[in-house]
Design a protein around this motif. Sequence first.
Motif, mmCIF file in Angstrom:
data_model
loop_
_atom_site.group_PDB
_atom_site.id
_atom_site.type_symbol
_atom_site.label_atom_id
_atom_site.label_comp_id
_atom_site.label_asym_id
_atom_site.label_seq_id
_atom_site.Cartn_x
_atom_site.Cartn_y
_atom_site.Cartn_z
ATOM 1 N N ILE A 177 0.835 -1.208 0.000
ATOM 2 C CA ILE A 177 0.000 0.000 0.000
ATOM 3 C C ILE A 177 0.871 1.260 0.000
ATOM 4 N N GLU A 181 1.392 4.221 -2.962
ATOM 5 C CA GLU A 181 1.276 5.661 -2.657
ATOM 6 C C GLU A 181 2.516 6.415 -3.127
ATOM 7 N N SER A 232 -7.757 -1.415 -6.437
ATOM 8 C CA SER A 232 -8.316 -0.677 -5.301
ATOM 9 C C SER A 232 -7.245 0.107 -4.560
ATOM 10 N N MET A 233 -6.057 -0.479 -4.413
ATOM 11 C CA MET A 233 -4.942 0.230 -3.771
ATOM 12 C C MET A 233 -4.561 1.467 -4.575
ATOM 13 N N SER A 236 -7.181 4.084 -4.007
ATOM 14 C CA SER A 236 -6.974 4.595 -2.652
ATOM 15 C C SER A 236 -5.813 5.580 -2.602
ATOM 16 N N ALA A 237 -4.780 5.316 -3.410
ATOM 17 C CA ALA A 237 -3.601 6.190 -3.433
ATOM 18 C C ALA A 237 -3.883 7.522 -4.106
#
Length: 268
Positions: A177, A181, A232-233, A236-237
């Motif tokens: 994760i 990012e 999804s990660m 999310s980032a």
Amino acid sequence: HVIKHTVKELGMSDLKELFEKGRWYHCFQYENLISNGTYDIVKYIQYYKFENDYGGKTVLDVGCSDGYFSIWMKKHGAERVLGVDSNKYDGSLAFVPSNAYKHLHEEKYAQYADDYSLFKPVYAQYGLNNSNKLLLMDKLMRLGIEFENGSVYDLSSFGEFDVVMCNDLLEHLRDPITAIEQLYFATREKCIITVSSAMKTGWFNRKKALALFQGHISGGSFFSLSEEAVRSMCISAGFKKVEVASRFEMQNRRHGVNNSHFVIHAYK
């Protein structure tokens, strides 16, 4: 003339031995030489869905290893290519494996130092003090690719790039994760992420963000990730649009097995 020719042939002979017996992750062709790599990317390059022309683009290749993708981008017009890898080629570990399998990875990474010792005259001929194959191939092809030691967990010092690549790295990380990012902050336009040891999901699980822990049996691949998990990660980032570009099986030539892959294209 005869002496010069002989010296050149001797140099080529040493290089041939390095290509055939050295430690390689990627297969490269240079003149009539082919390196004995674990992965022969040229057979699968269509699955990455790269553009034909990267003219004027800046490219960051995170976890570049031997640098096949860095070289591909440079050959397809990229103005600047920077390869980043945590491997110092001195025998030290490039990542932190699970404790139960640490000894196996220590043996594996020691081979990079052994490779330099075995072929030191070849590396020295090209001004190299370690067995970094990206730097060797760059010297041979005279492409002008840059290389820096660095971690995917901290890309801030390298700045922003039009295109960021991260191939076959996420599954080796304890914290994918944070890595994604960091890829987001380094990306100006587009990020291309390839995941190996990928989870094979049937139609029922395809849209589920699944991460299967397997560090207890592998030690080098902590997670088998589903396509939806990585997508999804990326969302999310902060990536605005995230697509699964392809899925495919790639042969691991060292172990003679197929490795499941998928490719994600994430847009800033």
